[in-house]
Design a protein around this motif. Structure first.
Motif, PDB file in Angstrom:
ATOM      1  N   GLY A 189       0.334   7.722 -12.483  1.00 25.34           N
ATOM      2  CA  GLY A 189       1.734   8.123 -12.536  1.00 25.34           C
ATOM      3  C   GLY A 189       2.026   9.323 -11.643  1.00 25.34           C
ATOM      4  N   GLY A 190       1.122  10.305 -11.663  1.00 24.66           N
ATOM      5  CA  GLY A 190       1.306  11.483 -10.830  1.00 24.66           C
ATOM      6  C   GLY A 190       1.227  11.156  -9.354  1.00 24.66           C
ATOM      7  N   GLN A 191       0.313  10.275  -8.970  1.00 27.61           N
ATOM      8  CA  GLN A 191       0.206   9.875  -7.568  1.00 27.61           C
ATOM      9  C   GLN A 191       1.452   9.127  -7.112  1.00 27.61           C
ATOM     10  OE1 GLN A 191      -3.530   7.781  -7.973  1.00 27.61           O
ATOM     11  NE2 GLN A 191      -4.628   9.360  -6.812  1.00 27.61           N
ATOM     12  N   ARG A 192       2.026   8.313  -7.993  1.00 28.13           N
ATOM     13  CA  ARG A 192       3.263   7.619  -7.623  1.00 28.13           C
ATOM     14  C   ARG A 192       4.392   8.615  -7.406  1.00 28.13           C
ATOM     15  NH1 ARG A 192       1.284   3.700 -11.282  1.00 28.13           N
ATOM     16  NH2 ARG A 192       2.552   4.490 -12.992  1.00 28.13           N
ATOM     17  N   LYS A 193       4.412   9.681  -8.203  1.00 30.98           N
ATOM     18  CA  LYS A 193       5.439  10.714  -7.982  1.00 30.98           C
ATOM     19  C   LYS A 193       5.218  11.422  -6.648  1.00 30.98           C
ATOM     20  CE  LYS A 193       7.299  11.561 -12.508  1.00 30.98           C
ATOM     21  NZ  LYS A 193       8.044  12.536 -13.312  1.00 30.98           N
ATOM     22  N   LEU A 194       3.957  11.691  -6.314  1.00 32.44           N
ATOM     23  CA  LEU A 194       3.670  12.291  -5.020  1.00 32.44           C
ATOM     24  C   LEU A 194       4.079  11.353  -3.887  1.00 32.44           C
ATOM     25  CD1 LEU A 194       0.152  13.877  -5.686  1.00 32.44           C
ATOM     26  CD2 LEU A 194       2.296  15.103  -5.319  1.00 32.44           C
ATOM     27  N   LEU A 195       3.840  10.061  -4.062  1.00 31.98           N
ATOM     28  CA  LEU A 195       4.268   9.088  -3.061  1.00 31.98           C
ATOM     29  C   LEU A 195       5.777   9.108  -2.897  1.00 31.98           C
ATOM     30  CD1 LEU A 195       3.935   6.726  -1.132  1.00 31.98           C
ATOM     31  CD2 LEU A 195       3.723   5.197  -3.127  1.00 31.98           C
ATOM     32  N   GLU A 196       6.489   9.227  -4.000  1.00 31.18           N
ATOM     33  CA  GLU A 196       7.951   9.268  -3.911  1.00 31.18           C
ATOM     34  C   GLU A 196       8.414  10.521  -3.163  1.00 31.18           C
ATOM     35  OE1 GLU A 196      11.355   7.552  -6.803  1.00 31.18           O
ATOM     36  OE2 GLU A 196      10.244   9.248  -7.613  1.00 31.18           O
ATOM     37  N   PHE A 197       7.714  11.645  -3.346  1.00 32.59           N
ATOM     38  CA  PHE A 197       8.004  12.833  -2.534  1.00 32.59           C
ATOM     39  C   PHE A 197       7.849  12.498  -1.054  1.00 32.59           C
ATOM     40  CE2 PHE A 197       7.709  15.759  -6.159  1.00 32.59           C
ATOM     41  CZ  PHE A 197       8.554  16.777  -5.754  1.00 32.59           C
ATOM     42  N   GLY A 198       6.735  11.853  -0.720  1.00 34.98           N
ATOM     43  CA  GLY A 198       6.500  11.514   0.674  1.00 34.98           C
ATOM     44  C   GLY A 198       7.565  10.599   1.231  1.00 34.98           C
ATOM     45  N   MET A 199       7.976   9.596   0.461  1.00 40.56           N
ATOM     46  CA  MET A 199       9.009   8.667   0.918  1.00 40.56           C
ATOM     47  C   MET A 199      10.349   9.373   1.098  1.00 40.56           C
ATOM     48  SD  MET A 199       7.926   5.467  -1.538  1.00 40.56           S
ATOM     49  CE  MET A 199       9.244   4.349  -1.020  1.00 40.56           C
ATOM     50  N   CYS A 200      10.655  10.297   0.185  1.00 41.57           N
ATOM     51  CA  CYS A 200      11.912  11.044   0.262  1.00 41.57           C
ATOM     52  C   CYS A 200      11.955  11.935   1.495  1.00 41.57           C
ATOM     53  CB  CYS A 200      12.087  11.871  -1.011  1.00 41.57           C
ATOM     54  SG  CYS A 200      13.654  12.781  -1.124  1.00 41.57           S
ATOM     55  N   PHE A 201      10.786  12.468   1.900  1.00 44.54           N
ATOM     56  CA  PHE A 201      10.750  13.445   2.977  1.00 44.54           C
ATOM     57  C   PHE A 201      10.204  12.886   4.291  1.00 44.54           C
ATOM     58  CE2 PHE A 201      11.463  16.182  -0.573  1.00 44.54           C
ATOM     59  CZ  PHE A 201      12.201  17.227  -0.042  1.00 44.54           C
ATOM     60  N   ILE A 202      10.053  11.550   4.374  1.00 41.83           N
ATOM     61  CA  ILE A 202       9.585  10.964   5.624  1.00 41.83           C
ATOM     62  C   ILE A 202      10.564  11.288   6.753  1.00 41.83           C
ATOM     63  CG2 ILE A 202      10.693   8.707   5.285  1.00 41.83           C
ATOM     64  CD1 ILE A 202       7.114   9.158   6.578  1.00 41.83           C
ATOM     65  N   LYS A 203      11.834  11.361   6.409  1.00 42.51           N
ATOM     66  CA  LYS A 203      12.856  11.932   7.290  1.00 42.51           C
ATOM     67  C   LYS A 203      13.538  13.011   6.469  1.00 42.51           C
ATOM     68  CE  LYS A 203      16.888  10.916  10.166  1.00 42.51           C
ATOM     69  NZ  LYS A 203      17.828   9.862  10.615  1.00 42.51           N
ATOM     70  N   THR A 255       0.809  -1.209   0.000  1.00 44.40           N
ATOM     71  CA  THR A 255       0.000   0.000   0.000  1.00 44.40           C
ATOM     72  C   THR A 255       0.847   1.266   0.000  1.00 44.40           C
ATOM     73  OG1 THR A 255      -0.127   0.216   2.410  1.00 44.40           O
ATOM     74  CG2 THR A 255      -1.769  -1.211   1.332  1.00 44.40           C
ATOM     75  N   THR A 256       0.176   2.348  -0.322  1.00 44.66           N
ATOM     76  CA  THR A 256       0.814   3.669  -0.273  1.00 44.66           C
ATOM     77  C   THR A 256       1.382   3.928   1.113  1.00 44.66           C
ATOM     78  OG1 THR A 256      -0.681   4.527  -1.968  1.00 44.66           O
ATOM     79  CG2 THR A 256       0.338   6.143  -0.492  1.00 44.66           C
ATOM     80  N   LEU A 257       0.580   3.669   2.141  1.00 47.71           N
ATOM     81  CA  LEU A 257       1.040   3.882   3.514  1.00 47.71           C
ATOM     82  C   LEU A 257       2.225   2.991   3.841  1.00 47.71           C
ATOM     83  CD1 LEU A 257       0.787   5.126   6.327  1.00 47.71           C
ATOM     84  CD2 LEU A 257      -0.975   3.407   6.848  1.00 47.71           C
ATOM     85  N   ASP A 258       2.180   1.729   3.429  1.00 43.67           N
ATOM     86  CA  ASP A 258       3.287   0.819   3.733  1.00 43.67           C
ATOM     87  C   ASP A 258       4.569   1.250   3.027  1.00 43.67           C
ATOM     88  OD1 ASP A 258       1.885  -0.747   5.478  1.00 43.67           O
ATOM     89  OD2 ASP A 258       1.335  -2.268   3.995  1.00 43.67           O
ATOM     90  N   ASN A 259       4.445   1.823   1.831  1.00 44.63           N
ATOM     91  CA  ASN A 259       5.630   2.387   1.169  1.00 44.63           C
ATOM     92  C   ASN A 259       6.281   3.439   2.054  1.00 44.63           C
ATOM     93  OD1 ASN A 259       6.400   1.938  -1.968  1.00 44.63           O
ATOM     94  ND2 ASN A 259       4.261   1.356  -1.623  1.00 44.63           N
ATOM     95  N   MET A 260       5.463   4.300   2.648  1.00 48.50           N
ATOM     96  CA  MET A 260       5.980   5.341   3.540  1.00 48.50           C
ATOM     97  C   MET A 260       6.630   4.722   4.774  1.00 48.50           C
ATOM     98  SD  MET A 260       5.034   8.404   2.206  1.00 48.50           S
ATOM     99  CE  MET A 260       4.443   9.640   3.353  1.00 48.50           C
ATOM    100  N   LEU A 261       5.988   3.674   5.317  1.00 47.67           N
ATOM    101  CA  LEU A 261       6.534   3.012   6.506  1.00 47.67           C
ATOM    102  C   LEU A 261       7.882   2.368   6.205  1.00 47.67           C
ATOM    103  CD1 LEU A 261       3.308   1.351   7.986  1.00 47.67           C
ATOM    104  CD2 LEU A 261       4.429   3.450   8.732  1.00 47.67           C
ATOM    105  N   VAL A 262       7.983   1.719   5.056  1.00 51.00           N
ATOM    106  CA  VAL A 262       9.257   1.106   4.657  1.00 51.00           C
ATOM    107  C   VAL A 262      10.355   2.172   4.575  1.00 51.00           C
ATOM    108  CG1 VAL A 262      10.476  -0.002   2.745  1.00 51.00           C
ATOM    109  CG2 VAL A 262       8.253  -0.884   3.476  1.00 51.00           C
ATOM    110  N   ALA A 263      10.036   3.301   3.922  1.00 49.69           N
ATOM    111  CA  ALA A 263      11.025   4.363   3.755  1.00 49.69           C
ATOM    112  C   ALA A 263      11.466   4.917   5.108  1.00 49.69           C
ATOM    113  CB  ALA A 263      10.451   5.481   2.891  1.00 49.69           C
ATOM    114  N   GLY A 264      10.508   5.169   5.991  1.00 52.41           N
ATOM    115  CA  GLY A 264      10.852   5.744   7.291  1.00 52.41           C
ATOM    116  C   GLY A 264      11.667   4.815   8.153  1.00 52.41           C
ATOM    117  N   MET A 265      11.283   3.544   8.210  1.00 52.85           N
ATOM    118  CA  MET A 265      12.013   2.603   9.058  1.00 52.85           C
ATOM    119  C   MET A 265      13.382   2.290   8.481  1.00 52.85           C
ATOM    120  SD  MET A 265       8.736   0.273  10.242  1.00 52.85           S
ATOM    121  CE  MET A 265       9.613  -0.687  11.473  1.00 52.85           C
ATOM    122  N   ALA A 266      13.508   2.344   7.146  1.00 52.41           N
ATOM    123  CA  ALA A 266      14.832   2.182   6.529  1.00 52.41           C
ATOM    124  C   ALA A 266      15.762   3.327   6.896  1.00 52.41           C
ATOM    125  CB  ALA A 266      14.697   2.088   5.011  1.00 52.41           C
ATOM    126  N   MET A 267      15.175   4.499   7.204  1.00 51.88           N
ATOM    127  CA  MET A 267      15.974   5.662   7.597  1.00 51.88           C
ATOM    128  C   MET A 267      16.180   5.735   9.108  1.00 51.88           C
ATOM    129  SD  MET A 267      16.959   7.182   4.879  1.00 51.88           S
ATOM    130  CE  MET A 267      17.487   8.778   5.498  1.00 51.88           C
TER     131      MET A 267
END
Length: 240
Positions: free
Chosen positions: A139-153, A94-106
């Motif tokens: 495609g645009g939502q995936r780019k927004l998700l990548e912004f979120g993952m990049c800025f989770i930390k 999920t979108t949320l789990d992508n964010m969780l993966v990014a944050g915990m990896a950081m």
């Protein structure tokens, strides 16, 4: 002192110089535009800055440290993060789990990551899709998700490779507003984009490349109005 400096970066593919003796600096808190025609070497420079490629010559200095040979993971842990022209998210979670993966990896805890993810998802207007698999997003939502993952930390510097390409105008404006807000908070960016109006708006200073070389550096408008840039890329200065 500059947050990031490149000194004589060069790399060859099959005997062809993709990047040839590229040197520039990025000041802390600025949005630096990196522009030029297709094939000029912009993405290759980002690949070297972010550890995806090792240069044949030259060096990268980040926060006073020579980071030329560090891995992508080591660079990310130092706060140098990268977004790709072709988005790279985990499509089967999920979108949320992508964010969780990014944050915990950081190095964030699950609780910290979840709290930050909810704030970012709301800011990026993605709360309504947080439980959808990322592969179901546009495609645009995936780019927004990548912004979120990049800025989770929040990174010390974010390298953005064509974030506005082929994106719906509403999502494009969401991304631009996100960049504006972070910049107002002191965030540093390097922005690769062919969208000249947004480059003029967001980037006070730009570096223009052509055929692997830097051909102009300075204020964005002066770069766009310079003869080498007009000849190499823009065709005329009338659109500025």
């Amino acid at each position: 002192m500059s947050l990031l400096m490149t000194r004589g970066l060069s790399i060859h593919f099959g005997g062809v110089a993709a990047v040839d003796d590229v040197s520039f600096a990025v000041e802390e808190g600025e949005i630096l535009g990196l522009i030029g025609p297709n094939g000029s070497g912009k993405t290759t420079v980002l690949n070297m800055l972010s550890g995806f490629l090792q240069p044949d010559a030259g060096e990268v200095i980040f926060a006073g440290e020579n980071v030329t040979r560090l891995t992508t993971v080591e660079l990310a842990r130092r706060g140098l993060l990268r977004m790709f022209q072709m988005t790279r998210v985990f499509g089967r979670i999920t979108t949320l789990d992508n964010m969780l993966v990014a944050g915990m990896a950081m190095g964030l805890t699950e609780k910290e990551t979840n709290q930050r993810a909810q704030v970012l998802l709301e800011e990026l207007a993605m709360t309504h899709v947080q439980y959808l698999d990322a592969g179901q997003l546009s495609g645009g939502q995936r780019k927004l998700l990548e912004f979120g993952m990049c800025f989770i930390k929040p990174p010390r510097m974010a390298l953005l490779d064509e974030p506005f390409a082929a994106v719906h105008p509403v999502m494009r404006e969401t991304m631009a507003n996100f960049i504006r807000r972070r910049h107002a908070m002191g965030q540093t960016f390097v922005l690769v984009s062919h969208d000249m109006p947004i480059v003029v708006e967001l980037c006070q200073r730009s570096v223009c490349m052509n055929a692997g070389k830097v051909i102009a550096v300075g204020s964005t408008r002066s770069v766009l109005e310079s003869t080498p840039v007009i000849e190499a890329y823009l065709g005329s200065s009338s659109h500025v």
